[in-house]
Design a protein around this motif. Structure first.
Motif, PDB file in Angstrom:
ATOM      1  N   LEU A  24      21.001  54.614  57.694  1.00 32.71           N
ATOM      2  CA  LEU A  24      19.906  54.146  56.827  1.00 32.71           C
ATOM      3  C   LEU A  24      19.239  52.884  57.361  1.00 32.71           C
ATOM      4  N   LYS A  25      19.801  52.351  58.458  1.00 38.69           N
ATOM      5  CA  LYS A  25      19.329  51.070  59.033  1.00 38.69           C
ATOM      6  C   LYS A  25      19.336  49.959  57.978  1.00 38.69           C
ATOM      7  N   LEU A  26      20.441  49.906  57.215  1.00 39.77           N
ATOM      8  CA  LEU A  26      20.583  48.866  56.188  1.00 39.77           C
ATOM      9  C   LEU A  26      20.759  47.513  56.853  1.00 39.77           C
ATOM     10  N   ASP A  27      20.238  46.474  56.202  1.00 43.85           N
ATOM     11  CA  ASP A  27      20.412  45.138  56.757  1.00 43.85           C
ATOM     12  C   ASP A  27      21.857  44.689  56.597  1.00 43.85           C
ATOM     13  N   GLN A  28      22.243  43.736  57.417  1.00 46.42           N
ATOM     14  CA  GLN A  28      23.647  43.288  57.446  1.00 46.42           C
ATOM     15  C   GLN A  28      24.077  42.701  56.100  1.00 46.42           C
ATOM     16  N   GLY A  29      23.175  41.999  55.412  1.00 46.04           N
ATOM     17  CA  GLY A  29      23.517  41.369  54.128  1.00 46.04           C
ATOM     18  C   GLY A  29      23.877  42.409  53.083  1.00 46.04           C
ATOM     19  N   SER A  30      23.077  43.472  52.997  1.00 52.05           N
ATOM     20  CA  SER A  30      23.354  44.525  52.003  1.00 52.05           C
ATOM     21  C   SER A  30      24.687  45.193  52.307  1.00 52.05           C
ATOM     22  N   LEU A  31      24.903  45.471  53.588  1.00 51.03           N
ATOM     23  CA  LEU A  31      26.175  46.116  53.986  1.00 51.03           C
ATOM     24  C   LEU A  31      27.360  45.239  53.618  1.00 51.03           C
ATOM     25  N   GLU A  32      27.196  43.944  53.857  1.00 52.58           N
ATOM     26  CA  GLU A  32      28.260  42.987  53.553  1.00 52.58           C
ATOM     27  C   GLU A  32      28.560  43.005  52.043  1.00 52.58           C
ATOM     28  N   ILE A  33      27.510  43.000  51.243  1.00 54.83           N
ATOM     29  CA  ILE A  33      27.703  43.000  49.778  1.00 54.83           C
ATOM     30  C   ILE A  33      28.381  44.297  49.335  1.00 54.83           C
ATOM     31  N   LEU A 391      17.093  66.975  57.022  1.00 57.50           N
ATOM     32  CA  LEU A 391      16.106  65.939  57.337  1.00 57.50           C
ATOM     33  C   LEU A 391      16.645  64.953  58.375  1.00 57.50           C
ATOM     34  N   ARG A 392      17.898  64.515  58.190  1.00 53.88           N
ATOM     35  CA  ARG A 392      18.468  63.490  59.059  1.00 53.88           C
ATOM     36  C   ARG A 392      19.333  64.060  60.177  1.00 53.88           C
TER      37      ARG A 392
END
Ligand code: AKG
Length: 419
Positions: A24-33, A391-392
């Motif tokens: 999903l190319k999530l940012d590091q902050g979201s992944l951390e949370i 799709l992915r």
């Protein structure tokens, strides 16, 4: 549910999250949370046993995320319960509820006991003290427990009563999976098994097949495996083998499931010794030639060690986490369809949600309506997973995870970070 010593269930859950985050190319902050539970509670449960001895048990409740709504998830009584396992299962609940589109976060609870070794009175005292210790952490709009391995409607009634007495008025919505007499829902007991049947039926239909005549092997004959066996049998499938903790039975032309249910009911829930069928071990059962294999009992059953002997064309994960990440990759490379746990076993929490909605609206539905509403949510989620997978260009597990994780990450981004 003992995990092989080298597999840490929480690390495994985090690696699924990481894979979804990468896709999903999530940012590091979201992944951390998202990789940390919001709240971890362990309470002491002193209990006086029937023989006068006092024992102190540890009761866990891990609340992984309430980004989408109140925490939701079962309470497990099993000797292999650990805080790591409960934490992993709590995270799984977050993605499961998000995938099914129900407005809940994820939680799980557990006590490391074998409930068979305790009297009914002892279990009631344990459950009531556990509930009482968690009184500030649960509630119908905070965190809503439900049955899991080793617990049932009986324990939910004790939890509901203890909570209600403590707050001074009846609060049926504090738990789901409770008895009908206190606001439970028709269809809840069979719900997880029904959900498994629906997902297998849809997956077979996509391959131009129907349930009729399919050779199905089920590991587990409890709440989930037993209900799935009954519904698949009614739909015309041949259940060629089933097992319970002490061993299984195999009958290549198809077991008589109603007769087996009656047999297990009078044999302390065991299927061992069922007349005519051949005995089979839990390990051998997993490697039988069949169309569909349904692990409905334990975690980490299909690993790198035995995956090459698995002959099923399709596997539906009715248990949480029965296939390890490595084994899943090998199965995928062989073209085996793996229907992931957060989709295949979501029928239970979906009907829990319907129970909670009925309770909050003081309106109770007939069983047909409950089953119909559940089926719609399950079928919709199935099609979304298939679409996402196409799709992915990812397997069904990663498709399900990207949908679940993606929805929570979106809500996290919309809600923002406080302060
Ligand atoms: C599970 O799906 O594993 C659960 O623990 C769900 C329990 C529920 O809330 O019905």
């Amino acid at each position: 549910a003992a995990s092989p010593a080298h597999i840490c269930p929480f690390d495994q859950a985090c690696s699924y999250l990481e894979a979804a985050g990468k896709e999903l190319k999530l940012d590091q902050g979201s992944l951390e949370i998202l990789s940390h539970p919001r709240k971890v509670v362990t309470v002491s449960i002193p209990v006086k046993l029937d023989n006068g001895e006092v024992r102190v048990l540890a009761g866990h409740r891990v609340q992984h995320s309430d980004i989408l709504g109140p925490y939701k998830g079962g309470i497990r009584y099993h000797p292999a319960v650990t805080l790591r396992e409960v934490s992993a299962l709590a995270m799984l609940m977050t993605w499961k509820c998000a995938l099914l589109g129900i407005p809940y976060g994820g939680a799980k609870g557990g006590i490391a006991i074998d409930p068979q070794l305790y009297s009914v009175g002892e279990l009631e005292r344990i459950t009531r003290r556990y509930t009482s210790e968690l009184i500030k952490d649960i509630g119908p709009s905070v965190d809503i427990p439900a049955p899991d391995m080793g617990t049932s409607a009986r324990e939910m009634a004790w939890m509901m009563d203890t909570y209600s007495v403590n707050v001074g008025h009846a609060v049926p919505g504090v738990v789901t999976g409770k008895p009908l007499s206190v606001g439970g829902s028709l269809g809840r007991e069979m719900a997880t098994g029904r959900g498994v049947m629906i997902i297998v039926r849809e997956a077979l239909a996509d391959q131009g097949k129907s349930l009729a005549g399919m050779r199905i092997v089920i590991q587990g004959f409890g709440n989930v495996g037993g209900a799935a066996a009954e519904l698949l049998y009614k739909a015309g499938a041949k259940i060629i083998a089933v097992s319970t903790a002490t061993g299984g039975v195999y009958y290549p032309t198809g077991l008589d499931i109603p007769a087996l249910k009656t047999y297990a009911a009078v044999n302390r829930k065991s299927v061992v010794g069922f007349p005519q069928a051949a005995p089979i071990s839990n390990a051998d059962l997993l490697t039988l030639p069949c169309d569909v294999l349904i692990p409905a009992a334990l975690e980490n059953q299909i690993t790198e060690e035995n995956v090459n002997q698995v002959q099923a064309q399709m596997i539906a994960e009715a248990a949480n986490g029965p296939i390890t990440l490595e084994a899943n990759q090998i199965l995928e490379a062989r073209g085996v369809t793996v229907l992931p746990d957060i989709l295949a076993n979501a029928g239970g929490v979906v009907v829990s949600y319907l129970e909670w909605v009925q309770g909050l609206s003081y309106l109770f539905w007939n069983e047909q309506r409950v089953n119909h509403e559940m089926e719609q949510l399950m079928v919709q989620a199935y099609h979304q997973v298939i679409q996402q997978s196409k799709l992915r260009q990812v397997n069904l597990r990663l498709a399900a995870y990207t949908l679940g994780v993606g929805r929570v990450a979106q809500a996290l981004s919309d809600r923002g970070l406080y302060p």
